[in-house]
Design an enzyme around this catalytic site. Sequence first.
Site, PDB file in Angstrom:
ATOM      1  N   ARG A   1     -14.503  19.308   4.722  1.00 16.23           N
ATOM      2  CA  ARG A   1     -14.928  20.718   4.862  1.00 16.23           C
ATOM      3  C   ARG A   1     -16.405  20.908   4.529  1.00 16.23           C
ATOM      4  NH1 ARG A   1     -10.328  24.474   4.170  1.00 16.23           N
ATOM      5  NH2 ARG A   1     -11.857  26.027   3.560  1.00 16.23           N
ATOM      6  N   HIS A  51      -0.269  -0.008   0.104  1.00 15.76           N
ATOM      7  CA  HIS A  51      -1.285  -0.991  -0.301  1.00 15.76           C
ATOM      8  C   HIS A  51      -0.680  -2.184  -1.036  1.00 15.76           C
ATOM      9  CE1 HIS A  51      -1.228   1.402  -4.039  1.00 15.76           C
ATOM     10  NE2 HIS A  51      -1.520   0.262  -4.610  1.00 15.76           N
ATOM     11  N   LYS A 101      -1.471  -6.829  -0.626  1.00 14.94           N
ATOM     12  CA  LYS A 101      -1.883  -7.780  -1.654  1.00 14.94           C
ATOM     13  C   LYS A 101      -1.547  -9.202  -1.218  1.00 14.94           C
ATOM     14  CE  LYS A 101      -1.490  -4.478  -5.415  1.00 14.94           C
ATOM     15  NZ  LYS A 101      -2.887  -4.463  -5.826  1.00 14.94           N
ATOM     16  N   ASP A 136       7.491   7.755  -6.745  1.00  8.12           N
ATOM     17  CA  ASP A 136       6.098   7.322  -6.638  1.00  8.12           C
ATOM     18  C   ASP A 136       5.991   5.814  -6.427  1.00  8.12           C
ATOM     19  OD1 ASP A 136       3.316   7.979  -6.733  1.00  8.12           O
ATOM     20  OD2 ASP A 136       3.195   7.039  -8.705  1.00  8.12           O
ATOM     21  N   HIS A 142       6.675   1.259  -2.716  1.00 11.30           N
ATOM     22  CA  HIS A 142       6.125  -0.066  -3.027  1.00 11.30           C
ATOM     23  C   HIS A 142       7.198  -1.095  -3.386  1.00 11.30           C
ATOM     24  CE1 HIS A 142       2.362   1.925  -2.952  1.00 11.30           C
ATOM     25  NE2 HIS A 142       2.405   2.442  -4.150  1.00 11.30           N
ATOM     26  N   LYS A 202       5.135   4.063 -16.688  1.00 12.83           N
ATOM     27  CA  LYS A 202       3.786   4.290 -17.211  1.00 12.83           C
ATOM     28  C   LYS A 202       3.825   4.119 -18.719  1.00 12.83           C
ATOM     29  CE  LYS A 202       1.801   7.071 -13.573  1.00 12.83           C
ATOM     30  NZ  LYS A 202       0.840   6.030 -13.180  1.00 12.83           N
TER      31      LYS A 202
END
Lengths: 328, 506
Positions: free
Chosen positions: B59, B195, B199, B252, B257, B357
């Site tokens: 933008r 992603h 790897k 997530d 993954h 986490k």
Amino acid sequence: MSAVLSPDRILKELTELWVSMGREGHDESGAGVLRACSMTLVVLTEEADDIQRLGETLAALMPEHPARAIIIRLHPEGGRDLSGRVYAQCWMPFGQRRQICCEQIEITASDAALSDLPAVVLPLAAADLPTVLWCRAPRVLAMSEFRAIASMAGKVVLDSSALPDAKAALKRLSDAAGRGVLLGDLAWTRLTRWREMLSQVFENRERLAQLPAIGRVRVTFSGSYETAAWYVAAWLADTLQSAGVKASVAASAGEGPLRIELEGSGLRVALERQDGRLVVTVNEISQCTSLPPPSEYLVMREELGIVRTDPVFERTLASAARLAYATD
Amino acid sequence: MPDNPFQDPLRFERRVPECVIVIFGANGDLTKRKLMPALYRLAYDRRLAAGFAVVGISRTPLTDDAFREKMLEAVKEFSEDTKLDEDVWRAFAAGLFYVAGDLADDALYQRLAQKMGEIESSRHTGGNALFYLSIQPSQYAAAALGLGKAGLNQGKGWRRLIVEKPFGHNLASARELADRLHEVFQESEIYRIDHYLGKETVQNILAFRFGNGIFEPLWNRRYVNHVQITAAESIGVEGRGAYYQEVGALADMIQNHLLQVMATIAMEPSASFRADAVRDERSKLLRSIKPMSDDQIRCNTVAGQYGPARIGGTDVPGFRQEPGVKADAQTDTYAAVTFFVENWRWAGIPFYVRTGKRLPKRVTEIAIQFNQAPLAIFGDNGGDDHAPNLLIVRIQPDEGISLKFLSKRPGAGMHLRPVSMDFNYGSSFGERSPSAYETLLLDAIIGDATLYTRQDMVEASWVAIEPIQRVWRSTKWEFPNYPAGSWGPAAADEMLARRGHAWRKP
């Protein structure tokens, strides 16, 4: 008087070396070491050669091409002498302990003992694995004993740019290839990234459609790049044969060590090294990429990865020899 | 069109066609941190065609030169192992362009079409275009439809669309997103980026399994006892608390993954290494994941959330104390699931998958534990004499593969001890491994979708995950249930202990 070098004794020393390394590894870390070998690499080198630099190159090659390295250090003078020692080169994938090791055998030989070498080296080659001969001593190529030494190997790697007469070198290599010797020439290997960049230009369909319009190929060189210049000119002429392209090779003092130009109606492609970069210009667009001079490690790594017939090289070598002599 | 006669496949790397990459969200973090450094590195390594170009879209009004300046700063700051070469940058930057506008505004796509036309004639990109949606997922459909309306989904060359995860937040939304994208692009033109699959080690799983003859015969329920897949992060939500509390670890990490990693580890050999052949097998594996009843979900899954702790002399907040997080958030910052694969190869073998986490260290690895030798002929001396064979594939950090096996301890008597045979990517190959984004961007330019996720794989993953989400959402959790810096809730250990297993401490 001649010194005797027994392959059996060397093999015994190798065994003892592994036993002692295993013991040291165990003392250091509680774990042994792993012996890795994917080929026998025979290195023919001059005694005056920088042995430390060679050692660094071999050390860099070992993780990817673990080999039993047999380093033959030649000295022109002296009687029919052969002597040898064994040691190992290890690397440490994890932490600070030796884990994987390759064995190295160093043989010192006089010119007079060259004919004795095959009988010593053959039993030392690792069983069931390919043998590659890396000849770093250009003068040996002209010796009659070289054929017998080369015949021990499945592939012979040398660097024609180190030879004094580029045209004669190409002729000699071409003759050897004609006799069925599987060759690798580091002067050709150094051209891979150049050729790849040129090929990349013609991945563009518009450029590819313009290929038949190319009418002129010019290769200029300076210094030790003469064989490379013949190679690249021959490769281009072969590739563009159907367009009837003639390639010219000329020495040039003013420009970089190697410059390649292709020209035709509406298309001009030039490749040139500028410091550590390769600049590719296609008409008005320039692309600059990193291309430091390839180290001995990088070119050897590529050659050791191809222990088989390389049809593009073989065709180009034959053409380069013809082209070089046709220009006389 | 004849083939390029200059090709030398024995020595050259893969062929890269010319193209323009259009990045939506060019001022965003992903562009600055990952995409531009990856593209610059590809240019540095001679992997891009001469006329390669990038059009950044965002933008904020910017000139081409101002955009180049911003990208230069990004490359300087975020290129981890690539030195900036001014000449290489100058040539690369000449191909960077910028178009400002609102994704909902048709005029943006008209301006983009004009810019792409100019680039095509000046830089000879052959009409090939790769659109990268580095924007909010809620804007994916608008961007794709805008491209379609302006006719940019078709051209003289190929057109491809890269989208970032999440691919929906459940099965229905994943299907809805796909339907919207399919209005403009065919499935074969859509590249869903994960992603993790870029790897080196994840790719090496395929080489390891199918390039070697010695492991595949052991790769089944007869010899494998169980598989553990761990993706641990030592950091917390790092300022993304507001976003993260809506997503959670299960969606997530595991939905995308880790299920992709599991599919790569467990899939059947593909007939070839062509993209669709490999993806067919991954998809088949994902579809073979055994659906769980609500009761089975309660037994075979564990949700966790970290609480405050003191780590290394510093007080670390719990998830609920993170900025932007509700004081009673029910978000899973830790998820562990026992999956079963219903096929002949894997029937009955547990695949333990966990992520979290604020765990003790950052590590992602797959551990394949083989069965013990059928008979303890060396006697039972306790200790390590019975340690099972373990094959560990480390994805990050220190990408590599280790095999643990028993060896006789030197000396009198027959005492065994586990030893490790290790292969490390960083030190075993002299050259640097490309970053995941370098690999994946190059693959998309080349048209190799092997490492990209296909819609049927997305749907199969949601089929496995959605019931767990549903049960978890209906549960009132007693969070926090693990302190920051620990290996997760005790319930996760109990989940494995019920089958006589224990989590590895990587």
